[in-house]
Enzyme design. Sequence first.
Site, PDB file in Angstrom:
ATOM      1  CB  SER A   1      29.155  55.555 -20.428  1.00 37.73           C
ATOM      2  OG  SER A   1      29.886  54.784 -21.329  1.00 37.73           O
TER       3      SER A   1
ATOM      4  CB  VAL B   1      16.117  64.076 -16.669  1.00 36.89           C
ATOM      5  CG1 VAL B   1      15.570  62.878 -15.925  1.00 36.89           C
ATOM      6  CG2 VAL B   1      16.383  63.723 -18.140  1.00 36.89           C
TER       7      VAL B   1
ATOM      8  CG  ASN C   1      10.998  70.674 -20.591  1.00 35.32           C
ATOM      9  OD1 ASN C   1      11.320  69.926 -19.661  1.00 35.32           O
ATOM     10  ND2 ASN C   1      10.618  70.227 -21.766  1.00 35.32           N
TER      11      ASN C   1
ATOM     12  CG  ASN D   1      32.597  51.385 -16.793  1.00 38.02           C
ATOM     13  OD1 ASN D   1      32.970  52.490 -16.435  1.00 38.02           O
ATOM     14  ND2 ASN D   1      31.529  51.191 -17.527  1.00 38.02           N
TER      15      ASN D   1
ATOM     16  CG  ASP E   1      26.953  56.382 -26.995  1.00 40.01           C
ATOM     17  OD1 ASP E   1      26.374  55.290 -26.911  1.00 40.01           O
ATOM     18  OD2 ASP E   1      27.699  56.838 -26.117  1.00 40.01           O
TER      19      ASP E   1
ATOM     20  CG  LEU F   1      14.638  70.358 -24.178  1.00 44.32           C
ATOM     21  CD1 LEU F   1      13.269  70.301 -24.826  1.00 44.32           C
ATOM     22  CD2 LEU F   1      15.445  71.537 -24.708  1.00 44.32           C
TER      23      LEU F   1
ATOM     24  CB  ALA G   1      39.905  57.729 -21.540  1.00 48.04           C
TER      25      ALA G   1
ATOM     26  CG  HIS H   1      25.543  53.623 -23.854  1.00 48.29           C
ATOM     27  ND1 HIS H   1      26.416  54.488 -24.475  1.00 48.29           N
ATOM     28  CD2 HIS H   1      26.082  53.343 -22.647  1.00 48.29           C
ATOM     29  CE1 HIS H   1      27.437  54.723 -23.678  1.00 48.29           C
ATOM     30  NE2 HIS H   1      27.266  54.043 -22.563  1.00 48.29           N
TER      31      HIS H   1
END
Length: 836
Positions: free
Chosen positions: A534, A377, A373, A452, A292, A371, A462, A360
């Site tokens: 994505s 997130v 933790n 998209n 990416d 993580l 893809a 991105h």
Amino acid sequence: MSGTITIESGTRVDSDTADDSRLNEAISNNSSSTAQLVPSTGILGGYLSNTSGRYPDSDEFVFEYVVDGQDTFRADLAAGSTIAVQVFRDSDFPAPTITLSVAQGGALVDSASGTGSTPLMVSAPDEGPAEISVGTASGGPFRYVLSVSTAGVNNFQGSHYSQPEFVPDEAIVLMSSEGQGNVNSQGLARALSVSSAKSLGQGAWLVRRNPVGAVASQSFGSVGGLRDETLRWIAELKAEPGVEVAEPNYVYRAQTDRDLSSLQWNLPLISLPLAWQAAPARGSSIGVAVMDTGLFTSTPQTYGNWHLDLDANVVPFSSDRILDYVSADLDIDPQFNDRLGYDNNPADPGDGKPQSSNFHGTHVAGIVAALANGEGVNGVAPEISLWPVRVLGRDGAGTLDDLVAAMNWAADNPDIDVINLSLGGVGPSTVLEAAINRADGNGKLVVAAAGNQGTDELTYPAAFERVIGVGAVDAGKVRASYSNFGGSVDLVAPGGDATRDANLDGNADLVISTWGVDDGGEFIRSYAGLQGTSMAAPHVAGVYALMKGANAEAVTPGQFRAWLASGRLTESVGSSTEYGAGLINALRSVDAALDGSVNTIVLSSPSAIEFDLARFSSDLGFTVYPEGESVVVDGVAFNTDLITLEPAPTVGDALPDSVAVSVVEANIVEGQSYATTIEIDYSAGADSGTIEVPVSIDLRALTDERDAGRHYVLLVSPDVSRETIEQRVVTARDGSYSFSFDDIEPGEYFLVAGTDTDNNGFICESGEACAEYPVNGLPEKIVIGEERVTGVTLSTSFRRPTIASMGLPRLGFEGYRLKNLGNTAAEPVRTLETNR
């Protein structure tokens, strides 16, 4: 010269186009009482407009458009049929407001609306008569293509030529084994008469010609004639000795749309908390490569100091490996180590813009690997080893040569188990596919965003066979409005949709993940909500890592595809056209992996069979996974009055490799439709299952009813002007068109034909039927001499061929210009046949 134009099966045309109105031959279909009968499956080209007037370019000749705000059709549909509309308009007119609806039993059962920027899609839940309406409440004239498909059958192929981005004056070539030899870059450059050649590995090369293309302009799609010249040069490269493949250096872009949110609805949507209980290792020791824009760091000049949610999972620094493959032309990294721009630091250097696209890759990496933790997130597989590989640079764009080089490197890296490609372009690169296939063959699953554009246009990578293409759904498990469907989608995952709040939590359905801010010159870690395929792809990459971490020996790319085909990894959320195998379910996927072996699965090909008056038999094949497993028939059921199977599967015997399915002609009546299902129960050791194949017999769509609309047959000059030299008009008779030219000057011409449904003076525009000799999309000159040429055949369709079938993109094609038509079919247009 004379010949015939055949019409694709199931093709119809709107009965009141602007072209019909010009000749006073329009047959109204704007209400239930005047609805036009169409086949239960097929494709139709139409015209609508909320206004009337003269086209802006009508100077020498008068071309006008008329008001037609509604088209209504009736059809006898199978349960689960899908109806879609693709819209095409000239840039001179504003976007229209369009509605598509289907009614059954006098009641509306489904509807959709939009501006035509993406296809509209509705479905009919029940079998029986239905009324389909297409309407417009604003805007000028536009063309449309209406497609009707039965459940499990994809009829939504592209109705326009793809216009992919690529770098001018560059090409990717794959040398044959004989052509490779001991050639170096200088030797290859001399042999191909190019200015430079860069090895991408495995016999693939990036070559450039003089003058070097305008890569630094940042505007790959706006260099006009240079792009055409590049395609002509690439076509010449294909003929060079030793060149096996020559194709454009396509531009791939991150597949995302940006917005903000603060909720991780996406994790419970795929049963992830339960999956973590079943796979407590959470992907530990599994390597995930995210190809990416690189990774956020507070110190982009050095390797490390990554986003705190990712830092512990990023692989350690090594001076011996390249992780930044962005070439100097697109690089915004100031400290690259060589003239190519490649270096060993995948740090995202940012771009200093408030609405940056460059983080991105950080967002994608967070979905996979953040993580768990209790801060920030959580990622899908929070214990994996993260390999950030930078292949996208300025404005989130990258080129095919860099992606191929990175893929060839990753294919040979034993520490990488899954590769995530949240990027896309529409160029079907043979060289990229070869690199992907090597990675797959070396045990690495490749996952990619399906795109998209909200269409069924194949999006690469893809759509490649050995890539898992991922579409996007919102918090209600409904396909996101932008998400592609069709051949690029193997399954779906949470991707978000800013226009919806499906879970009614008061926030837009966006996927929250790691991000970065650099617009003040200081790099600050952050979080952002984005939408896009994505975002969907890394959910699947993460689930695969969970599976691999739970049972490494049992989980391979091939077995993942087999489980996916059997439905063991997903939950059904809608038609396979829109959702592929369904929504990824992390718990079901981990359960499949922990079984320790693949259950025996039998797949049928095709998945559904359709018969009509032209076809009363079809082969039905069976594929067994794993290969070599013995499968025994436990039961067989179907309507024996309608079809026969030969050889007939017998209870207790082995399942045959294939059977011939034939219609019992004595028991069917012309003008009627029938349906049944072939059900075969089977067992293989301790495993068992059922094969279900829907069978439809539709004898209502007679061959002589095929009609693609009034066709203008042209002889066109072979030079770049494409001037129309001779012109005829023909209408359909018995499912085809006949044409004839007399007293033609000997010489070379292009022979083309098509409709002008919007009456703007051009045929073969997107949304109109088109035929070119000998093959649509690949016109060749036809030579007319002193003797008459007979038996010339063409085929017309509202569909357009793909790049894969044409070999190279077709850029800037705007149709063929007609001579003045006037308000009748008089000269210079001559009607040869009428059957309206």
